[in-house]
Scaffold this motif. Structure first.
Motif, mmCIF file in Angstrom:
data_model
loop_
_atom_site.group_PDB
_atom_site.id
_atom_site.type_symbol
_atom_site.label_atom_id
_atom_site.label_comp_id
_atom_site.label_asym_id
_atom_site.label_seq_id
_atom_site.Cartn_x
_atom_site.Cartn_y
_atom_site.Cartn_z
ATOM 1 N N MET A 117 0.732 -1.324 -0.061
ATOM 2 C CA MET A 117 -0.270 -0.041 0.070
ATOM 3 C C MET A 117 0.922 1.399 0.200
ATOM 4 O O MET A 117 0.584 2.189 -0.812
ATOM 5 N N ALA A 118 1.975 1.437 0.711
ATOM 6 C CA ALA A 118 2.976 2.353 0.880
ATOM 7 C C ALA A 118 3.397 2.596 -0.577
ATOM 8 O O ALA A 118 3.859 3.895 -0.984
ATOM 9 N N HIS A 119 3.683 1.548 -1.071
ATOM 10 C CA HIS A 119 4.360 1.566 -2.508
ATOM 11 C C HIS A 119 3.419 2.505 -3.697
ATOM 12 O O HIS A 119 3.733 3.186 -4.242
ATOM 13 N N CYS A 120 2.025 1.897 -3.367
ATOM 14 C CA CYS A 120 1.261 2.355 -4.256
ATOM 15 C C CYS A 120 0.744 3.829 -3.985
ATOM 16 O O CYS A 120 -0.051 4.623 -4.763
ATOM 17 N N THR A 121 0.753 4.308 -2.719
ATOM 18 C CA THR A 121 0.603 5.772 -2.190
ATOM 19 C C THR A 121 1.822 6.595 -2.131
ATOM 20 O O THR A 121 2.066 7.466 -3.230
ATOM 21 N N ASN A 122 2.688 6.300 -1.248
ATOM 22 C CA ASN A 122 3.767 7.334 -1.082
ATOM 23 C C ASN A 122 4.753 7.362 -2.378
ATOM 24 O O ASN A 122 5.039 8.624 -2.579
ATOM 25 N N ASP A 123 5.191 6.166 -2.703
ATOM 26 C CA ASP A 123 6.151 6.188 -3.688
ATOM 27 C C ASP A 123 5.636 6.851 -4.960
ATOM 28 O O ASP A 123 6.264 7.632 -5.495
ATOM 29 N N ILE A 124 4.398 6.363 -5.523
ATOM 30 C CA ILE A 124 3.896 6.951 -6.434
ATOM 31 C C ILE A 124 3.848 8.339 -6.465
ATOM 32 O O ILE A 124 3.931 9.319 -7.445
ATOM 33 N N SER A 125 3.332 9.153 -5.344
ATOM 34 C CA SER A 125 3.122 10.500 -5.320
ATOM 35 C C SER A 125 4.481 11.181 -5.357
ATOM 36 O O SER A 125 4.583 12.237 -5.937
ATOM 37 N N SER A 126 5.411 10.555 -4.982
ATOM 38 C CA SER A 126 6.936 11.417 -4.809
ATOM 39 C C SER A 126 7.498 11.162 -6.416
ATOM 40 O O SER A 126 8.067 11.971 -6.897
ATOM 41 N N ILE A 127 7.170 10.060 -6.890
ATOM 42 C CA ILE A 127 7.409 10.059 -8.691
ATOM 43 C C ILE A 127 6.606 11.248 -9.279
ATOM 44 O O ILE A 127 7.310 12.065 -10.132
ATOM 45 N N ARG A 128 5.324 11.660 -8.843
ATOM 46 C CA ARG A 128 4.718 12.414 -9.659
ATOM 47 C C ARG A 128 5.393 13.653 -9.321
ATOM 48 O O ARG A 128 5.389 14.631 -10.137
ATOM 49 N N ASN A 129 5.747 14.145 -7.886
ATOM 50 C CA ASN A 129 6.179 15.337 -7.606
ATOM 51 C C ASN A 129 7.576 15.584 -8.464
ATOM 52 O O ASN A 129 7.865 16.737 -8.882
ATOM 53 N N ALA A 130 8.206 14.577 -8.594
ATOM 54 C CA ALA A 130 9.525 14.786 -9.201
ATOM 55 C C ALA A 130 9.254 15.001 -10.665
ATOM 56 O O ALA A 130 9.826 15.936 -11.302
#
Ligand SMILES: Nc1ncnc2c1ncn2[C@@H]1O[C@H](COP(=O)(O)OP(=O)(O)OP(=O)(O)O)[C@@H](O)[C@H]1O
Length: 585
Positions: A117-130
């Motif tokens: 779940m953390a991968h699907c939320t936090n990680d993907i959001s930080s990729i979007r920010n980058a």
């Protein structure tokens, strides 16, 4: 390996949006750079006394036009770069979810839900920010910085510019030194967040057990520890980043100081005008932002890179079970008969040492019923998991309709099976949704057909909204027996050719059980059935019964044959009869 390997396709497809957005960004930056020049001219005109009303008006119009142009342009690049980054986030989340759906049970046995779940939320959001804010700031900071420097050199004074920029390489040096540390600490932050999500998820799922064992305090303590760890890791990272901005700000201030000392001298010597000096100082001030932004961008890009690598790790893991060398399911001659043959099958769970099933062999003809009994842990569920190919099956050991299971497309195989698992998981949607889960959706009349067989229809009718009643998380507003029967109806609604009931009548009383079995027998005349049960009453009419012990078939035959063997089965039967007598008395 290339970190962009999975997102490169998406980026190529949307490259023009980025190009357009970046161009807009640069135009706006260029427009913004004109303002200090106008202010410089204004100062010079003030000093020389040449300032008149038309000049002031012209200046106001220019500044206003620039402001409007900048506002429109900003909206433009937001709509292109930011929305593309959001699309990337959406696409990546779908891609990861789709990939995870293909993974076998074994993958989920080894990966925690909270972590995923953390991968699907936090990680993907930080990729979007980058890919959103990060790209914008990077382009902005680089372009603004370079343009500012170029104007300072060309328009004002080359030597003054070079001298003022002496402290700048320190920033690059500083950032390179921090790079590796930042990535490491951000990885730790993401891992700590995954852990925290996992504990939260597990505590919510297990809330009934926690409450009934009065374990709120220990579970809060456990949560606190993970929360504290997450906090500590974030603070450690923040300390590192906390150093970046003051350091960059300090270096920018050094530049301003040098500009003031050296530039002031040039004005006194008459080498540059006061207007140029004011404009120069404004430019040096303007340089502070790109430098600060570089520090911030650096943060975002590092986070994005770490998250991208974490997501790549998921996408790099191939599904254990996939269609390879399978028969073309669309081929008209491809029709699987619902008969089964298991040939000398031995199975060991991936990562385990000893086999759970040993030399299993049996034949099950069309429309026949196989019953599997045995002590807990003897391998019954494992056997049906393999029939559903939830784990990789050794080649040539299971044949369905005379075809090796590994040559049958997985979807085709699972479509023909109706499975009632031990864990009667229901979705937090309506009763009807759950009944028709394996189908394209069914209406109430059709659903009723199956719930009547499963002996649950009249109880559903008594729910507040009947079939439209929403079930709570994991179906909490249903009893265990009701959930089991809805699960049976769900399997029936698929109109399966092979039905598997894994201890699916354990939570209903013997009278209801008998009624369900009678209805099933009448309805599923041509359906091949596999029943796992602890109660002999459930299975005594089966055409074939196998008794498993420690993963091996130790007895087989029909009910009467097994009784006459006077072995494990007969012993189980006698014990159960005795239990029944005791409970009746
Ligand atoms: N994913 C797994 N990895 C490793 N071992 C497993 C896994 N799942 C089950 N086992 C082991 O395999 C053995 C058989 O388990 P299985 O669930 O098939 O038994 P069962 O006969 O269905 O038991 P029960 O009647 O309690 O449901 C057990 O020893 C169990 O610990």
């Amino acid at each position: 390996m290339n970190d962009f390997r999975y997102v490169s396709g998406f980026l190529k497809k949307h490259i023009w949006k980025y190009v357009f957005g970046i161009m807009l960004l640069m135009i706006i930056d260029a427009l913004q750079l004109i303002t200090p020049l106008l202010i410089g001219n204004f100062t010079d005109a003030l000093k020389t006394g040449t300032l008149d009303a038309p000049t002031i008006l012209k200046l106001i119009v220019y500044i206003l036009a620039i402001a409007i142009g900048v506002a429109i342009g900003r909206y433009g690049w937001r709509m292109t770069i930011v929305t593309t980054a959001k699309k990337l986030e959406y696409w990546l989340r779908n891609t990861v979810f789709e990939h995870l759906e293909k993974m076998s049970l074994n993958y989920f046995n080894h990966h925690k839900t909270g972590d995923l779940m953390a991968h699907c939320t936090n990680d993907i959001s930080s990729i979007r920010n980058a890919f959103g804010g990060g790209v914008i700031m990077l382009v902005d900071a680089l372009f603004m910085g370079l343009m500012t420097i170029a104007i300072m050199m060309v328009r004002i004074d080359l030597k003054l510019t070079l001298i003022a920029l002496i402290p700048m390489p320190l920033i690059a040096f500083f950032i390179i030194i921090l790079g590796k540390k930042v990535r490491q600490r951000f990885k730790e932050v993401q891992e700590a967040f995954s852990d925290l999500t996992d504990v939260a998820q597990e505590n919510f799922s297990g809330v009934r057990i926690i409450k009934s064992f009065v374990q709120e305090a220990p579970s809060l303590k456990h949560f606190n520890e993970k929360n504290q760890n997450n906090f500590n890791k974030n603070i450690k990272l923040a300390k590192l980043f906390g150093m970046v901005n003051p350091m960059v700000g300090f270096i920018a201030m050094l530049s301003t100081l040098i500009a003031m000392i050296y530039g002031g001298g040039l004005v006194i010597d008459g080498a540059i005008s006061i207007g140029d000096f004011v404009a120069f100082l404004t430019y040096v001030g303007m340089l502070a932002w790109p430098m600060m932004a570089l520090g911030f961008v650096y943060n975002q890009l590092q986070r994005g890179q770490v998250s991208l690598r974490r997501i790549n790790t998921i996408l790099d893991t191939p599904p254990e079970i996939f269609d390879e060398d399978v028969i073309d399911a669309l081929n008209e001659s491809f029709a699987l008969r619902p008969k089964l043959e298991v040939k000398d099958m031995t199975f060991t769970y991936p990562g385990s040492e000893s086999p759970v099933l040993k030399n299993i062999s049996f034949n099950l003809g069309e429309g026949e019923t196989l019953a599997i009994v045995g002590k807990t842990g003897s391998g019954k569920t494992t056997l049906v998991n393999l029939l559903l190919k939830l784990y990789q099956v050794p080649d040539g050991t299971i044949l369905i309709g005379d075809q090796d299971i590994n040559r049958i497309p997985v979807k085709k195989l699972r479509h023909m099976m109706g499975y009632v698992p031990q864990d009667n998981f229901l979705f937090s949607k309506t009763v009807l949704y759950n009944v028709g889960f394996g189908t394209e959706g069914i209406n109430e009349t059709e659903g009723t057909k199956y719930t009547k067989i499963a002996q649950i229809h009249s109880e559903i009718k008594e729910f507040p909204k009947g079939y439209a009643t929403e079930l709570g998380e994991r179906g909490v507003n249903m009893s265990g027996g009701q959930k089991q029967r809805v699960s049976i109806a769900r399997a029936l609604s698929k109109k399966p050719e092979i039905i598997i009931l894994d201890d699916s009548l354990s939570a209903v009383d013997t009278k209801t059980e008998e009624s369900i079995l009678t209805h099933l027998k009448e309805t599923l005349v041509d359906t091949t059935s596999i029943l796992i049960a602890h109660r002999i009453s459930t299975i005594k009419h089966a055409s074939q019964i196998i008794v498993l012990e420690d993963g091996e078939i130790v007895e087989r035959g029909r009910h009467e044959e097994l009784l006459s063997k006077d072995g494990i089965y007969a012993d189980m039967y006698r014990k159960q009869l005795l239990e029944e007598k005791i409970s009746e008395a």
